[in-house]
Write an enzyme that holds these catalytic residues in place. Structure first.
Site, mmCIF file in Angstrom:
data_model
loop_
_atom_site.group_PDB
_atom_site.id
_atom_site.type_symbol
_atom_site.label_atom_id
_atom_site.label_comp_id
_atom_site.label_asym_id
_atom_site.label_seq_id
_atom_site.Cartn_x
_atom_site.Cartn_y
_atom_site.Cartn_z
ATOM 1 N N LYS A 1 30.660 44.162 38.338
ATOM 2 C CA LYS A 1 31.643 44.292 38.841
ATOM 3 C C LYS A 1 32.836 44.988 38.716
ATOM 4 O O LYS A 1 32.731 44.942 37.246
ATOM 5 C CB LYS A 1 32.400 42.561 38.757
ATOM 6 C CG LYS A 1 32.713 42.068 38.235
ATOM 7 C CD LYS A 1 32.679 40.301 38.879
ATOM 8 C CE LYS A 1 32.720 39.138 37.413
ATOM 9 N NZ LYS A 1 32.952 38.130 37.791
ATOM 10 N N ARG B 1 37.590 26.238 41.789
ATOM 11 C CA ARG B 1 38.066 27.570 41.678
ATOM 12 C C ARG B 1 37.209 27.878 44.027
ATOM 13 O O ARG B 1 37.865 28.023 44.666
ATOM 14 C CB ARG B 1 37.741 28.848 41.234
ATOM 15 C CG ARG B 1 38.398 30.486 41.277
ATOM 16 C CD ARG B 1 38.227 30.613 40.279
ATOM 17 N NE ARG B 1 36.394 30.856 40.113
ATOM 18 C CZ ARG B 1 36.719 33.050 39.387
ATOM 19 N NH1 ARG B 1 36.891 32.903 38.146
ATOM 20 N NH2 ARG B 1 34.839 32.477 39.177
ATOM 21 N N TYR C 1 60.079 52.957 19.997
ATOM 22 C CA TYR C 1 60.662 52.079 20.511
ATOM 23 C C TYR C 1 61.750 50.732 19.946
ATOM 24 O O TYR C 1 60.744 49.979 19.644
ATOM 25 C CB TYR C 1 60.182 51.968 22.416
ATOM 26 C CG TYR C 1 60.296 53.086 23.514
ATOM 27 C CD1 TYR C 1 61.685 53.697 23.697
ATOM 28 C CD2 TYR C 1 59.329 53.949 23.775
ATOM 29 C CE1 TYR C 1 61.027 54.509 24.504
ATOM 30 C CE2 TYR C 1 58.618 54.388 24.203
ATOM 31 C CZ TYR C 1 59.632 54.919 24.833
ATOM 32 O OH TYR C 1 59.830 56.227 25.518
ATOM 33 N N MET D 1 54.278 54.193 26.236
ATOM 34 C CA MET D 1 52.707 54.677 27.411
ATOM 35 C C MET D 1 52.132 55.933 26.661
ATOM 36 O O MET D 1 50.334 55.255 27.384
ATOM 37 C CB MET D 1 53.656 55.298 28.713
ATOM 38 C CG MET D 1 52.598 55.464 29.896
ATOM 39 S SD MET D 1 53.775 56.197 31.316
ATOM 40 C CE MET D 1 55.117 54.945 31.628
HETATM 41 C C1 LIG Z 1 32.460 37.541 36.972
HETATM 42 C C2 LIG Z 1 31.419 36.007 36.589
HETATM 43 C C3 LIG Z 1 29.535 36.424 36.069
HETATM 44 C C4 LIG Z 1 29.931 36.815 35.172
HETATM 45 O O1 LIG Z 1 30.748 36.649 33.730
HETATM 46 P P1 LIG Z 1 31.015 37.397 32.297
HETATM 47 O O2 LIG Z 1 31.662 35.571 31.491
HETATM 48 O O3 LIG Z 1 31.465 37.702 32.321
HETATM 49 O O4 LIG Z 1 29.594 36.334 32.301
HETATM 50 C C5 LIG Z 1 29.593 35.354 36.394
HETATM 51 N N1 LIG Z 1 29.068 34.874 37.417
HETATM 52 C C6 LIG Z 1 30.625 34.684 38.327
HETATM 53 C C7 LIG Z 1 30.725 34.377 39.042
HETATM 54 C C8 LIG Z 1 31.464 35.848 38.092
HETATM 55 O O5 LIG Z 1 32.570 36.025 38.685
#
Ligand SMILES: *Cc1c(COP(=O)(O)O)cnc(C)c1O
Length: 361
Positions: free
Chosen positions: A35, A129, A254, A302
């Site tokens: 992802k 969550r 800055y 930047m």
């Molecule tokens: C992003 C995610 C993972 C991977 O987590 P890592 O800590 O990057 O290994 C696994 N399961 C779910 C549901 C996630 O959202």
């Protein structure tokens, strides 16, 4: 000449890390989590590099799953956040995407779908969550049984504190997950994120879901990626574009936030927060030039940042600077910036070209 700022992506290191996940997973199989554009490494290249190794991918959303297909891969792709409309379910079925079902709303969409995809059920065991309460599984399964078109592949849950080896919350989550799954031996189970692979005696069930470890950053608080046998995949690099000698009392950048207290050779590097380098990385954040570790001074701008070249007095305009990679871990920079490797890797902006290295063609 292009700007000298780039992210080198070592696909051999990615495969090494995936094999490390396999080694740790034992009889469980790791689905490769790609992802957020492959945690900033480029989803197509990452997914392709794992094509011969990973039996399944996981992404957050439909668009990312489609990117895996566009990259030419045919493995199942799990949608960790599930679908955002009823129509998405048909796309999932056609494309062999496996959405996670985590809400009553998604259940309603499923109910009205004649030919739905294979699904995973998300149980909430303490992360609070997403997911159905673990205790509601019998009722949920009863409702799903009245939809004969629905095929359930497995049960999923997600840990809140697996990165902390001393936490007991993960054990409680495992106990809740195992208890909920007890009556359903036909369902596959998936709980483990990267951190779970490194927790002694943590059950890894049927499928694990490693993300950050594939990219060579640490998933465990207090242990480095090297401690865990992981290799950094991204090396974020640029060049010195100016070098200047500062007298005591002179400031840099800055806000005059840093002032020389002794004669200081200073370098300006062509990278900044517009590239995704964290602005909160202040003075003393590590970097490296010509194999020598150096430190940032003053504020990150930047497009540029300043470094103290006193430890590397021969460094000159045009020399390569590593912001993170093999000499300075992304986790060290993250610690200096008050964040985690995940945020830095996913935050590298589109302005930074990705250059892929691989011994496999
Ligand atoms: C992003 C995610 C993972 C991977 O987590 P890592 O800590 O990057 O290994 C696994 N399961 C779910 C549901 C996630 O959202």
């Amino acid at each position: 000449m292009p700007r000298p700022t780039l992210a080198r992506i070592d696909l051999d290191a990615l495969r090494h890390n995936y094999h490390r996940a396999c080694e740790k997973a034992g009889s469980a199989r790791p689905m490769a989590v790609v992802k957020a554009d492959g945690y900033g490494h480029g989803i197509a290249a990452v997914a392709r590099a794992l094509a011969k190794h990973a039996p399944c991918y996981a992404v957050a959303c439909l668009e990312e799953a489609e990117a895996v297909r566009v990259a030419g891969l045919s493995q199942p792709v799990v949608l960790l956040e599930g679908v955002h409309s009823r129509e998405d379910l048909s796309v999932c079925r056609q494309q062999d995407f496996e959405p996670v079902l985590h809400s009553p709303q998604q259940l309603q969409w499923l109910e009205g779908t004649v030919s739905p995809p294979v699904i995973w059920l998300k149980l909430n065991t303490g992360m609070n969550r997403l997911g159905f309460p673990a205790a509601s599984l019998p009722a949920l399964m009863g409702r799903l049984k009245s939809m004969p078109q629905v095929r359930i592949k497995g049960l999923m849950t997600h840990y809140a504190c697996a990165d902390d080896l001393s936490s007991t919350g993960t054990d409680a989550q495992n106990a809740a997950f195992i208890a909920a799954a007890e009556g359903y031996p036909e369902l596959l189970l998936s709980a483990g994120n990267s951190a779970a692979h490194f927790r002694p005696r943590n059950p890894l069930f049927d499928w694990t879901r490693p993300g950050i470890m594939l990219y060579g950053a640490t998933p465990i608080v207090g242990l480095s990626a090297a401690d865990l046998g992981l290799k950094p995949v991204m090396s974020l690099e640029s060049e010195l574009i100016a070098v200047r000698d500062l007298e005591p009392g002179m400031t840099v950048g800055y806000g005059d936030s840093w002032r020389a207290d002794k004669p200081t050779r200073m370098g300006i590097v062509a990278i900044g927060y517009g590239d995704g380098y964290p602005r909160h990385a202040g003075t003393d954040t590590p970097a490296a030039v010509n194999g020598q570790r150096i430190r940032l001074i003053g504020r990150v701008s930047m497009d540029m940042l300043a470094v103290d070249l006193n430890p590397a007095p021969d460094a000159a305009v045009g020399d390569r600077v590593e912001l993170w990679g093999g000499q300075v871990s992304v986790d060290e920079v993250a610690a200096s910036a008050g964040t985690i490797g995940y945020e830095l890797l996913t935050g590298v902006t589109a302005r930074v070209p990705r250059h892929y290295l691989s011994s496999v063609v």
